[in-house]
Write an enzyme that holds these catalytic residues in place. Structure first.
Site, PDB file in Angstrom:
ATOM      1  N   TRP A 127      -7.349 -11.093 -19.184  1.00 29.04           N
ATOM      2  CA  TRP A 127      -8.003 -10.895 -17.876  1.00 29.04           C
ATOM      3  C   TRP A 127      -8.433  -9.418 -17.795  1.00 29.04           C
ATOM      4  O   TRP A 127      -7.601  -8.529 -18.006  1.00 29.04           O
ATOM      5  CB  TRP A 127      -6.982 -11.226 -16.791  1.00 29.04           C
ATOM      6  CG  TRP A 127      -7.511 -11.174 -15.395  1.00 29.04           C
ATOM      7  CD1 TRP A 127      -8.641 -11.748 -14.910  1.00 29.04           C
ATOM      8  CD2 TRP A 127      -6.871 -10.514 -14.277  1.00 29.04           C
ATOM      9  NE1 TRP A 127      -8.759 -11.498 -13.570  1.00 29.04           N
ATOM     10  CE2 TRP A 127      -7.696 -10.743 -13.152  1.00 29.04           C
ATOM     11  CE3 TRP A 127      -5.705  -9.772 -14.128  1.00 29.04           C
ATOM     12  CZ2 TRP A 127      -7.384 -10.246 -11.892  1.00 29.04           C
ATOM     13  CZ3 TRP A 127      -5.393  -9.287 -12.873  1.00 29.04           C
ATOM     14  CH2 TRP A 127      -6.228  -9.519 -11.768  1.00 29.04           C
ATOM     15  N   ASP A 208       2.638 -12.805 -17.009  1.00 29.39           N
ATOM     16  CA  ASP A 208       1.750 -12.961 -15.855  1.00 29.39           C
ATOM     17  C   ASP A 208       1.529 -14.460 -15.665  1.00 29.39           C
ATOM     18  O   ASP A 208       0.940 -15.119 -16.526  1.00 29.39           O
ATOM     19  CB  ASP A 208       0.414 -12.248 -16.161  1.00 29.39           C
ATOM     20  CG  ASP A 208      -0.602 -12.401 -15.034  1.00 29.39           C
ATOM     21  OD1 ASP A 208      -0.286 -13.029 -14.006  1.00 29.39           O
ATOM     22  OD2 ASP A 208      -1.732 -11.884 -15.196  1.00 29.39           O
ATOM     23  N   ALA A 210      -0.107 -17.048 -13.130  1.00 33.13           N
ATOM     24  CA  ALA A 210      -0.968 -17.147 -11.944  1.00 33.13           C
ATOM     25  C   ALA A 210      -1.505 -18.561 -11.742  1.00 33.13           C
ATOM     26  O   ALA A 210      -2.199 -18.807 -10.756  1.00 33.13           O
ATOM     27  CB  ALA A 210      -2.137 -16.168 -12.078  1.00 33.13           C
ATOM     28  N   LYS A 243      -3.545 -19.373  -6.447  1.00 36.99           N
ATOM     29  CA  LYS A 243      -4.181 -20.599  -6.926  1.00 36.99           C
ATOM     30  C   LYS A 243      -3.381 -21.841  -6.597  1.00 36.99           C
ATOM     31  O   LYS A 243      -3.912 -22.794  -6.043  1.00 36.99           O
ATOM     32  CB  LYS A 243      -4.411 -20.506  -8.435  1.00 36.99           C
ATOM     33  CG  LYS A 243      -5.599 -19.661  -8.832  1.00 36.99           C
ATOM     34  CD  LYS A 243      -5.291 -18.205  -8.938  1.00 36.99           C
ATOM     35  CE  LYS A 243      -6.548 -17.402  -9.301  1.00 36.99           C
ATOM     36  NZ  LYS A 243      -6.237 -15.995  -9.482  1.00 36.99           N
TER      37      LYS A 243
HETATM   38  C1  LMR Z   1     -10.300 -14.596 -12.084  1.00 34.35           C
HETATM   39  O1  LMR Z   1      -9.869 -14.295 -13.201  1.00 34.35           O
HETATM   40  O2  LMR Z   1     -11.455 -14.983 -11.896  1.00 34.35           O
HETATM   41  C2  LMR Z   1      -9.375 -14.541 -10.905  1.00 34.35           C
HETATM   42  O3  LMR Z   1      -8.102 -14.136 -11.291  1.00 34.35           O
HETATM   43  C3  LMR Z   1      -9.925 -13.757  -9.790  1.00 34.35           C
HETATM   44  C4  LMR Z   1      -9.945 -12.290 -10.062  1.00 34.35           C
HETATM   45  O4  LMR Z   1      -9.438 -11.555  -9.226  1.00 34.35           O
HETATM   46  O5  LMR Z   1     -10.513 -11.856 -11.084  1.00 34.35           O
END
Ligand code: LMR
Length: 394
Positions: A127, A208, A210, A243
């Protein structure tokens, strides 16, 4: 003073939201930001959350502060949801945080306080906000191979080879389930191997999580963190309720510092509470309270589980429908990985130019690394996407 500021790089996920909004085409398809959408393109408030909110409105009689680390009932409810009975309460220090990002930030700050020389190892890819925050905090970081661009599965050999160069005390950031952005996940036996490896190398896992409940189910999705909590001397967990409870804007997250030795917990607890005080004082409570109410009320919890399961299986169906549509169009099984991936995302393996072409020709918005949000699809848009993928020559 202000003239000294520099323009900061735009977040590539969030800038897509604006680009999509500004596109006048009616049949545009938003596969960008990781927000769940139903077949009508809406992000509904989950039934149990709405019911809890109504009840809360009636019974809440103060808006005074909770504890500095948030409400203990929230810690307990989320700890059991994520770790079940793999650890006892006295092994876990916890702090409510503004969303999962808040938990990641606080976890990183704790690492920086305790082990300023530790390198934080990130999966390649991960991410984008992970490296962004680590860089902002000025912490050493490195990458381990994770995604095999050929098979679109996990490059497990590459992962362990790269982590073999980590030094004792380094931190390994792992996605608890539903890897973002790839959708490729460790199997249970790979998690076990990773756990043995980390322990032998004295590396500290930072998980992590999520998307618990969006992959193979609430328990299956927590296999990794549960196994690590059982086997590692210590670990950190950053959890998000955005989520799986759909409470995105309420910012409900939790940081947990888990130790095999309960004697360490008071110091850990004091530290996470201190970090909350330094960064924002008391954490937001509304979302956390709704989550706690849903988890602790039998009827609300049952309804939440049903709705969550519907979301999960709906995404699995979309995955299969897209894989089938691509099988038909390409006369090959090379997109079957979409049905094997789990969670909200899949990395398609398209080039940036192909992603751009799909946006221009078909109004399809996905992240430039070709991450697509499966939940952004519906029965109408699956064939549009399949056509676009084929037309772009992916
Ligand atoms: C994403 O990866 O799209 C989500 O976790 C939202 C974000 O804050 O980036």
């Amino acid at each position: 003073m202000f003239e000294a500021l520099k323009t900061q790089p735009a977040d590539k996920i969030l800038s897509l939201m604006t680009a999509f909004r500004d596109d006048p085409r009616e049949d545009k398809v938003d596969l960008g930001v990781g927000v769940y959408k139903n077949a009508e393109g809406q992000t509904p408030i989950m039934r149990a959350v709405k019911a809890a909110e109504q009840k809360l409105w009636q019974v809440e009689d103060t808006k005074s502060y909770t504890g500095l680390a948030g409400d203990a009932g929230y810690h307990d409810a989320l700890r059991s949801l994520i770790l079940n009975d793999t650890v006892s309460k006295d092994q876990v220090a916890a702090a409510a945080t503004p969303g999962g990002t808040g938990a990641i930030r606080q976890g990183l700050e704790l690492i920086r306080m305790a082990a300023p020389k530790a390198t934080v190892w990130l999966s390649a890819p991960t991410w984008p906000n992970h490296p962004s925050i680590i860089k902002y905090l000025g912490m050493p970081m490195a990458e381990y191979r994770y995604f095999d661009a050929e098979t679109r599965g996990v490059d497990f050999g590459g992962m362990l080879t790269d982590l073999d160069t980590a030094k004792p005390g380094d931190v390994v950031l792992l996605h608890g389930c539903c890897h973002n952005p790839t959708g490729a996940n460790l199997t249970a036996s790979q998690w076990q191997e990773v756990a043995d490896f980390l322990k032998a190398k004295q590396l500290i896992p930072f998980v992590d999580i999520a998307y618990q409940g969006f992959g193979d189910g609430l328990d299956a999705d927590a296999f990794g963190p549960r196994h690590l909590a059982k086997t590692q001397p210590e670990m950190l967990i950053a959890a998000s309720c955005s989520k799986n409870f759909g409470v995105y804007r309420e910012r409900a997250g939790l940081l947990m510092a888990v130790s095999q030795d309960p004697a360490k917990t008071p110091l850990n607890q004091g530290t996470v509470a201190f970090l909350n005080r330094q960064n924002y004082s008391f954490p937001p409570d509304h979302g956390a309270r709704l989550v706690t109410m849903v988890l602790n009320d039998e009827a609300l919890r049952a309804d939440w589980l049903t709705e969550l399961e519907g979301i999960r299986t709906g995404m699995l169906t979309l995955r299969q429908t897209l894989a089938d549509a691509l099988r038909q169009r390409t006369n090959s099984d090379r997109f079957d990985f979409i049905a094997q991936h789990r969670g909200m995302f899949s990395r398609l393996g398209a080039t940036e130019a192909q992603v751009e072409q799909m946006r221009q020709s078909h109004g399809i918005y996905m992240v430039s690394d070709s991450r697509l949000n499966i939940a952004g699809l519906n029965a109408q848009s699956v064939p549009i996407l399949a056509d676009a993928i084929v037309a772009a020559g992916v």
